[in-house]
Design an enzyme around this catalytic site. Sequence first.
Site, PDB file in Angstrom:
ATOM      1  N   ARG A 142       0.828  -1.209   0.000  1.00  0.00           N
ATOM      2  CA  ARG A 142       0.000   0.000   0.000  1.00  0.00           C
ATOM      3  C   ARG A 142       0.861   1.256   0.000  1.00  0.00           C
ATOM      4  NH1 ARG A 142      -5.045  -0.177   3.836  1.00  0.00           N
ATOM      5  NH2 ARG A 142      -5.416   1.707   2.616  1.00  0.00           N
ATOM      6  N   HIS A 179      -8.640   6.708  10.737  1.00  0.00           N
ATOM      7  CA  HIS A 179      -8.156   5.332  10.625  1.00  0.00           C
ATOM      8  C   HIS A 179      -6.633   5.244  10.538  1.00  0.00           C
ATOM      9  CE1 HIS A 179     -12.340   3.897   9.035  1.00  0.00           C
ATOM     10  NE2 HIS A 179     -12.299   4.043  10.338  1.00  0.00           N
TER      11      HIS A 179
HETATM   12  P1  NAD Z   1     -15.060   1.629   0.173  1.00  0.00           P
HETATM   13  O1  NAD Z   1     -14.065   0.992  -0.723  1.00  0.00           O
HETATM   14  O2  NAD Z   1     -15.901   0.765   1.019  1.00  0.00           O
HETATM   15  O3  NAD Z   1     -16.053   2.520  -0.706  1.00  0.00           O
HETATM   16  C1  NAD Z   1     -15.577   3.410  -1.659  1.00  0.00           C
HETATM   17  C2  NAD Z   1     -16.732   4.194  -2.194  1.00  0.00           C
HETATM   18  O4  NAD Z   1     -16.224   5.134  -3.104  1.00  0.00           O
HETATM   19  C3  NAD Z   1     -17.772   3.352  -2.935  1.00  0.00           C
HETATM   20  O5  NAD Z   1     -19.038   3.650  -2.429  1.00  0.00           O
HETATM   21  C4  NAD Z   1     -17.634   3.795  -4.386  1.00  0.00           C
HETATM   22  O6  NAD Z   1     -18.891   3.873  -5.050  1.00  0.00           O
HETATM   23  C5  NAD Z   1     -17.074   5.182  -4.239  1.00  0.00           C
HETATM   24  N1  NAD Z   1     -16.269   5.644  -5.377  1.00  0.00           N
HETATM   25  C6  NAD Z   1     -15.453   4.936  -6.202  1.00  0.00           C
HETATM   26  N2  NAD Z   1     -14.863   5.741  -7.101  1.00  0.00           N
HETATM   27  C7  NAD Z   1     -15.308   6.993  -6.829  1.00  0.00           C
HETATM   28  C8  NAD Z   1     -15.055   8.275  -7.399  1.00  0.00           C
HETATM   29  N3  NAD Z   1     -14.217   8.450  -8.432  1.00  0.00           N
HETATM   30  N4  NAD Z   1     -15.694   9.351  -6.860  1.00  0.00           N
HETATM   31  C9  NAD Z   1     -16.539   9.207  -5.824  1.00  0.00           C
HETATM   32  N5  NAD Z   1     -16.825   8.014  -5.241  1.00  0.00           N
HETATM   33  C10 NAD Z   1     -16.202   6.934  -5.738  1.00  0.00           C
HETATM   34  O7  NAD Z   1     -14.285   2.729   1.007  1.00  0.00           O
HETATM   35  P2  NAD Z   1     -14.585   3.351   2.416  1.00  0.00           P
HETATM   36  O8  NAD Z   1     -16.043   3.547   2.630  1.00  0.00           O
HETATM   37  O9  NAD Z   1     -13.649   4.493   2.600  1.00  0.00           O
HETATM   38  O10 NAD Z   1     -14.115   2.120   3.267  1.00  0.00           O
HETATM   39  C11 NAD Z   1     -13.766   2.256   4.446  1.00  0.00           C
HETATM   40  C12 NAD Z   1     -12.318   1.757   4.663  1.00  0.00           C
HETATM   41  O11 NAD Z   1     -11.457   1.686   3.547  1.00  0.00           O
HETATM   42  C13 NAD Z   1     -11.692   2.740   5.506  1.00  0.00           C
HETATM   43  O12 NAD Z   1     -11.322   2.068   6.662  1.00  0.00           O
HETATM   44  C14 NAD Z   1     -10.455   3.255   4.833  1.00  0.00           C
HETATM   45  O13 NAD Z   1      -9.448   3.436   5.802  1.00  0.00           O
HETATM   46  C15 NAD Z   1     -10.152   2.224   3.891  1.00  0.00           C
HETATM   47  N6  NAD Z   1      -9.438   2.598   2.647  1.00  0.00           N
HETATM   48  C16 NAD Z   1      -8.591   3.680   2.521  1.00  0.00           C
HETATM   49  C17 NAD Z   1      -7.960   3.955   1.306  1.00  0.00           C
HETATM   50  C18 NAD Z   1      -7.018   5.142   1.179  1.00  0.00           C
HETATM   51  O14 NAD Z   1      -6.415   5.540   2.152  1.00  0.00           O
HETATM   52  N7  NAD Z   1      -6.928   5.742  -0.020  1.00  0.00           N
HETATM   53  C19 NAD Z   1      -8.174   3.137   0.204  1.00  0.00           C
HETATM   54  C20 NAD Z   1      -9.026   2.044   0.367  1.00  0.00           C
HETATM   55  C21 NAD Z   1      -9.657   1.816   1.571  1.00  0.00           C
END
Ligand code: NAD
Length: 233
Positions: A62, A112
């Site tokens: 990651r 988180h």
């Molecule tokens: P999730 O993966 O459950 O949901 C992501 C959401 O983003 C979905 O509902 C999807 O429809 C939406 N999405 C996808 N592409 C998009 C875009 N271009 N614009 C707007 N919306 C879009 O993620 P979550 O709800 O954040 O899950 C929670 C957990 O995932 C958290 O604990 C978090 O820490 C972790 N997480 C973090 C990262 C990061 O730091 N970038 C990445 C993945 C997951």
Amino acid sequence: MLAISPTDRLFVLTGAGVSAESGIPTFRGVNGLWRNYRIEEVASPHAWRRDPRLVWEFYSMRRRVASSAKPNPAHIALTKLEQRLGDRLFLCTQNVDDLHEQAGSVRVVHMHGELFKSRCDSCNRPPFGDTALYDPPADLPRCKCGGGIRPHICWFGEVPFELERIFRSLDECSIFMAVGTSGVVEPAASFVAHVGGRVRTIYVGAEEPANATAFTECLIGKAGEILPALLPT
Ligand code: NAD
């Protein structure tokens, strides 16, 4: 364009979707991070006790992905909003990447944890900046106290960071917005219900979240397209 009065206070919760257009996979999407790993094997205290090498392999992967990512227009729109509102904007992210900071946001609350920080699993030495990759067969990092150095991440079964401050800001806000979060991970999924009825609640994301009925408005589309048009600069 979102109307924000001089007395409004905005609470913005961001999730993995806000970083998707920067090339960081979401957790549950088609290219979701969890597809190659089982959650319980890499993101829980039990996993850490059982196989710290596998945990560090996952977080090193990651770190590698996030280190080449750049902020997208959604992060930048939120930075411009902070520059306009100052501390009347409370930006709370579930993301562990640093793209909000890279875009220039200065008051980001990482409930988180942070991917580029580590801490000791035994002593109370504060979390410290750490960009290293601990891929096997590299030795696992150890603290001077003898404890193991672990990612500064809130794993499943652990309590998120800064909850007291977060709930105080939820109680003070007059507009609540969630962006790119699927609405299933607690306690963040219940923030909208906590403020609902009292304030305007807006969801911005690629599809309806699981808690869609709790929002007064759902704007469906990419965060990088909707936020620059929605948020005043
Ligand atoms: P999730 O993966 O459950 O949901 C992501 C959401 O983003 C979905 O509902 C999807 O429809 C939406 N999405 C996808 N592409 C998009 C875009 N271009 N614009 C707007 N919306 C879009 O993620 P979550 O709800 O954040 O899950 C929670 C957990 O995932 C958290 O604990 C978090 O820490 C972790 N997480 C973090 C990262 C990061 O730091 N970038 C990445 C993945 C997951």
